[in-house]
Write a protein that holds these residues in place. Sequence first.
Motif, PDB file in Angstrom:
ATOM      1  N   ALA A 208       0.829  -1.204   0.000  1.00  0.00           N
ATOM      2  CA  ALA A 208       0.000   0.000   0.000  1.00  0.00           C
ATOM      3  C   ALA A 208       0.865   1.255   0.000  1.00  0.00           C
ATOM      4  O   ALA A 208       0.467   2.305  -0.503  1.00  0.00           O
ATOM      5  CB  ALA A 208      -0.930  -0.005   1.206  1.00  0.00           C
ATOM      6  N   THR A 209       2.040   1.162   0.616  1.00  0.00           N
ATOM      7  CA  THR A 209       3.090   2.178   0.529  1.00  0.00           C
ATOM      8  C   THR A 209       4.395   1.423   0.322  1.00  0.00           C
ATOM      9  O   THR A 209       4.411   0.201   0.233  1.00  0.00           O
ATOM     10  CB  THR A 209       3.182   3.040   1.811  1.00  0.00           C
ATOM     11  OG1 THR A 209       3.631   2.210   2.897  1.00  0.00           O
ATOM     12  CG2 THR A 209       1.838   3.643   2.169  1.00  0.00           C
ATOM     13  N   ALA A 210       5.496   2.146   0.280  1.00  0.00           N
ATOM     14  CA  ALA A 210       6.787   1.493   0.063  1.00  0.00           C
ATOM     15  C   ALA A 210       7.119   0.490   1.160  1.00  0.00           C
ATOM     16  O   ALA A 210       7.837  -0.488   0.929  1.00  0.00           O
ATOM     17  CB  ALA A 210       7.886   2.545  -0.043  1.00  0.00           C
ATOM     18  N   GLU A 211       6.598   0.708   2.386  1.00  0.00           N
ATOM     19  CA  GLU A 211       6.940  -0.171   3.501  1.00  0.00           C
ATOM     20  C   GLU A 211       5.715  -0.723   4.235  1.00  0.00           C
ATOM     21  O   GLU A 211       5.840  -1.280   5.322  1.00  0.00           O
ATOM     22  CB  GLU A 211       7.823   0.591   4.499  1.00  0.00           C
ATOM     23  CG  GLU A 211       9.136   1.066   3.894  1.00  0.00           C
ATOM     24  CD  GLU A 211       9.977   1.835   4.898  1.00  0.00           C
ATOM     25  OE1 GLU A 211       9.455   2.124   5.996  1.00  0.00           O
ATOM     26  OE2 GLU A 211      11.138   2.137   4.582  1.00  0.00           O
ATOM     27  N   PHE A 212       4.540  -0.578   3.647  1.00  0.00           N
ATOM     28  CA  PHE A 212       3.301  -0.966   4.323  1.00  0.00           C
ATOM     29  C   PHE A 212       2.571  -1.996   3.465  1.00  0.00           C
ATOM     30  O   PHE A 212       2.088  -1.677   2.383  1.00  0.00           O
ATOM     31  CB  PHE A 212       2.432   0.270   4.554  1.00  0.00           C
ATOM     32  CG  PHE A 212       1.182   0.020   5.351  1.00  0.00           C
ATOM     33  CD1 PHE A 212       1.164  -0.898   6.389  1.00  0.00           C
ATOM     34  CD2 PHE A 212       0.009   0.692   5.055  1.00  0.00           C
ATOM     35  CE1 PHE A 212       0.014  -1.128   7.117  1.00  0.00           C
ATOM     36  CE2 PHE A 212      -1.153   0.475   5.775  1.00  0.00           C
ATOM     37  CZ  PHE A 212      -1.145  -0.449   6.813  1.00  0.00           C
ATOM     38  N   VAL A 213       2.507  -3.247   3.954  1.00  0.00           N
ATOM     39  CA  VAL A 213       1.922  -4.344   3.186  1.00  0.00           C
ATOM     40  C   VAL A 213       0.521  -4.655   3.690  1.00  0.00           C
ATOM     41  O   VAL A 213       0.267  -4.694   4.896  1.00  0.00           O
ATOM     42  CB  VAL A 213       2.802  -5.614   3.292  1.00  0.00           C
ATOM     43  CG1 VAL A 213       2.161  -6.771   2.515  1.00  0.00           C
ATOM     44  CG2 VAL A 213       4.202  -5.331   2.764  1.00  0.00           C
ATOM     45  N   LYS A 214      -0.386  -4.893   2.743  1.00  0.00           N
ATOM     46  CA  LYS A 214      -1.736  -5.328   3.075  1.00  0.00           C
ATOM     47  C   LYS A 214      -2.049  -6.614   2.318  1.00  0.00           C
ATOM     48  O   LYS A 214      -1.444  -6.904   1.277  1.00  0.00           O
ATOM     49  CB  LYS A 214      -2.772  -4.252   2.719  1.00  0.00           C
ATOM     50  CG  LYS A 214      -2.774  -3.065   3.670  1.00  0.00           C
ATOM     51  CD  LYS A 214      -3.999  -2.201   3.449  1.00  0.00           C
ATOM     52  CE  LYS A 214      -4.136  -1.130   4.516  1.00  0.00           C
ATOM     53  NZ  LYS A 214      -5.388  -0.353   4.377  1.00  0.00           N
ATOM     54  N   GLU A 215      -3.014  -7.357   2.853  1.00  0.00           N
ATOM     55  CA  GLU A 215      -3.452  -8.587   2.221  1.00  0.00           C
ATOM     56  C   GLU A 215      -4.933  -8.475   1.875  1.00  0.00           C
ATOM     57  O   GLU A 215      -5.735  -8.008   2.689  1.00  0.00           O
ATOM     58  CB  GLU A 215      -3.234  -9.787   3.133  1.00  0.00           C
ATOM     59  CG  GLU A 215      -3.654 -11.118   2.501  1.00  0.00           C
ATOM     60  CD  GLU A 215      -3.418 -12.299   3.413  1.00  0.00           C
ATOM     61  OE1 GLU A 215      -3.603 -13.444   2.965  1.00  0.00           O
ATOM     62  OE2 GLU A 215      -3.050 -12.077   4.590  1.00  0.00           O
ATOM     63  N   VAL A 216      -5.278  -8.901   0.670  1.00  0.00           N
ATOM     64  CA  VAL A 216      -6.664  -8.910   0.230  1.00  0.00           C
ATOM     65  C   VAL A 216      -7.119 -10.361   0.168  1.00  0.00           C
ATOM     66  O   VAL A 216      -6.478 -11.192  -0.481  1.00  0.00           O
ATOM     67  CB  VAL A 216      -6.840  -8.245  -1.142  1.00  0.00           C
ATOM     68  CG1 VAL A 216      -8.318  -8.103  -1.484  1.00  0.00           C
ATOM     69  CG2 VAL A 216      -6.154  -6.888  -1.184  1.00  0.00           C
ATOM     70  N   GLN A 217      -8.211 -10.662   0.856  1.00  0.00           N
ATOM     71  CA  GLN A 217      -8.741 -12.023   0.898  1.00  0.00           C
ATOM     72  C   GLN A 217     -10.136 -12.053   0.295  1.00  0.00           C
ATOM     73  O   GLN A 217     -10.953 -11.168   0.552  1.00  0.00           O
ATOM     74  CB  GLN A 217      -8.793 -12.538   2.341  1.00  0.00           C
ATOM     75  CG  GLN A 217      -7.441 -12.634   3.021  1.00  0.00           C
ATOM     76  CD  GLN A 217      -7.565 -13.125   4.463  1.00  0.00           C
ATOM     77  OE1 GLN A 217      -8.670 -13.230   5.007  1.00  0.00           O
ATOM     78  NE2 GLN A 217      -6.437 -13.415   5.091  1.00  0.00           N
ATOM     79  N   PHE A 218     -10.393 -13.085  -0.490  1.00  0.00           N
ATOM     80  CA  PHE A 218     -11.693 -13.253  -1.143  1.00  0.00           C
ATOM     81  C   PHE A 218     -12.269 -14.609  -0.747  1.00  0.00           C
ATOM     82  O   PHE A 218     -11.570 -15.614  -0.726  1.00  0.00           O
ATOM     83  CB  PHE A 218     -11.542 -13.195  -2.666  1.00  0.00           C
ATOM     84  CG  PHE A 218     -10.915 -11.929  -3.170  1.00  0.00           C
ATOM     85  CD1 PHE A 218     -11.685 -10.845  -3.546  1.00  0.00           C
ATOM     86  CD2 PHE A 218      -9.535 -11.824  -3.272  1.00  0.00           C
ATOM     87  CE1 PHE A 218     -11.102  -9.677  -4.011  1.00  0.00           C
ATOM     88  CE2 PHE A 218      -8.935 -10.662  -3.747  1.00  0.00           C
ATOM     89  CZ  PHE A 218      -9.724  -9.588  -4.108  1.00  0.00           C
ATOM     90  N   GLU A 219     -13.549 -14.607  -0.459  1.00  0.00           N
ATOM     91  CA  GLU A 219     -14.222 -15.842  -0.079  1.00  0.00           C
ATOM     92  C   GLU A 219     -15.591 -15.891  -0.741  1.00  0.00           C
ATOM     93  O   GLU A 219     -16.376 -14.940  -0.641  1.00  0.00           O
ATOM     94  CB  GLU A 219     -14.377 -15.922   1.435  1.00  0.00           C
ATOM     95  CG  GLU A 219     -15.097 -17.164   1.915  1.00  0.00           C
ATOM     96  CD  GLU A 219     -15.338 -17.146   3.414  1.00  0.00           C
ATOM     97  OE1 GLU A 219     -15.962 -18.105   3.916  1.00  0.00           O
ATOM     98  OE2 GLU A 219     -14.911 -16.175   4.082  1.00  0.00           O
ATOM     99  N   GLU A 220     -15.855 -16.996  -1.405  1.00  0.00           N
ATOM    100  CA  GLU A 220     -17.159 -17.165  -2.028  1.00  0.00           C
ATOM    101  C   GLU A 220     -18.173 -17.560  -0.965  1.00  0.00           C
ATOM    102  O   GLU A 220     -17.977 -18.509  -0.216  1.00  0.00           O
ATOM    103  CB  GLU A 220     -17.094 -18.238  -3.109  1.00  0.00           C
ATOM    104  CG  GLU A 220     -18.358 -18.321  -3.933  1.00  0.00           C
ATOM    105  CD  GLU A 220     -18.203 -19.244  -5.122  1.00  0.00           C
ATOM    106  OE1 GLU A 220     -18.991 -19.092  -6.082  1.00  0.00           O
ATOM    107  OE2 GLU A 220     -17.300 -20.101  -5.094  1.00  0.00           O
ATOM    108  N   VAL A 221     -19.238 -16.780  -0.868  1.00  0.00           N
ATOM    109  CA  VAL A 221     -20.298 -17.040   0.102  1.00  0.00           C
ATOM    110  C   VAL A 221     -21.622 -17.104  -0.653  1.00  0.00           C
ATOM    111  O   VAL A 221     -21.687 -16.809  -1.850  1.00  0.00           O
ATOM    112  CB  VAL A 221     -20.351 -15.938   1.176  1.00  0.00           C
ATOM    113  CG1 VAL A 221     -19.065 -15.911   1.990  1.00  0.00           C
ATOM    114  CG2 VAL A 221     -20.619 -14.570   0.562  1.00  0.00           C
ATOM    115  N   GLU A 222     -22.664 -17.467   0.051  1.00  0.00           N
ATOM    116  CA  GLU A 222     -23.974 -17.540  -0.583  1.00  0.00           C
ATOM    117  C   GLU A 222     -24.394 -16.168  -1.106  1.00  0.00           C
ATOM    118  O   GLU A 222     -24.458 -15.197  -0.355  1.00  0.00           O
ATOM    119  CB  GLU A 222     -25.010 -18.070   0.405  1.00  0.00           C
ATOM    120  CG  GLU A 222     -26.385 -18.254  -0.202  1.00  0.00           C
ATOM    121  CD  GLU A 222     -27.392 -18.824   0.779  1.00  0.00           C
ATOM    122  OE1 GLU A 222     -28.564 -18.976   0.400  1.00  0.00           O
ATOM    123  OE2 GLU A 222     -26.998 -19.106   1.937  1.00  0.00           O
TER     124      GLU A 222
END
Length: 232
Positions: A208-222
């Motif tokens: 998200a920045t040069a030193e800031f990491v984020k994780e995006v998670q996806f889950e199939e739901v009803e």
Amino acid sequence: MQRLKVPKRVQVDESPTEIPKYDVAEDEEGNPSEALGHQNDDGEDKGGIRNSNVTEDQEPFMGVKVRRKASFRREYKGDYIDVRSNPYLMKILQKQGDKEVLFADKVLKFTASGKMKRRILMITDFAIYIVDPEADALKRRIALAAVERMCLSELSDNFFAIIIPTEYDVLMASTRKTEIVTVLVEAAKSASDYELEVCFSNSFEYNATAEFVKEVQFEEVEGGVKTRILKK
């Protein structure tokens, strides 16, 4: 097996006067974009309805991506905001020397703090431009050669990340994600003669920045897809 249609290109050669309005992107029927899908009471995103008609598609999806039904039939236009009618956008392109606009549309961009910002995304024969439409301000220019890969889920949501190792990455949402990926793959190959990697995973990280990491998670739901953006 269907091929993705190549969008029309716009030559940068004039500067008409009328400036278009910028609102949330609309779908084919003129309804507000569901770029973030539907949220539940916890504020979690639940994206588009699952497409049960999974088919193979070439360049660059190769049957991995579960795509929206509408994306198979959609005609690619390329420029959805009439760049030529916006003097500020034309000035940017002429100053940088870009010759063709391959794609231009309104998108949602996620900031490092998690806020959503309306932005104009332009892809030309040389670079990616991210513009603030309210302030008429160029927020970022990314050379196509600097882009290493794109990250997407395997589900029917609107999120995509552009990975730029030498800088920091970009997470966006657009109902025209398929077209954006296709245009970037073709533009990168034309500009630098290399294949832009397109990665599909229901969990991926981005800077998200040069030193800031984020994780995006996806889950199939009803009824859709639940999306989470987490700090690492």
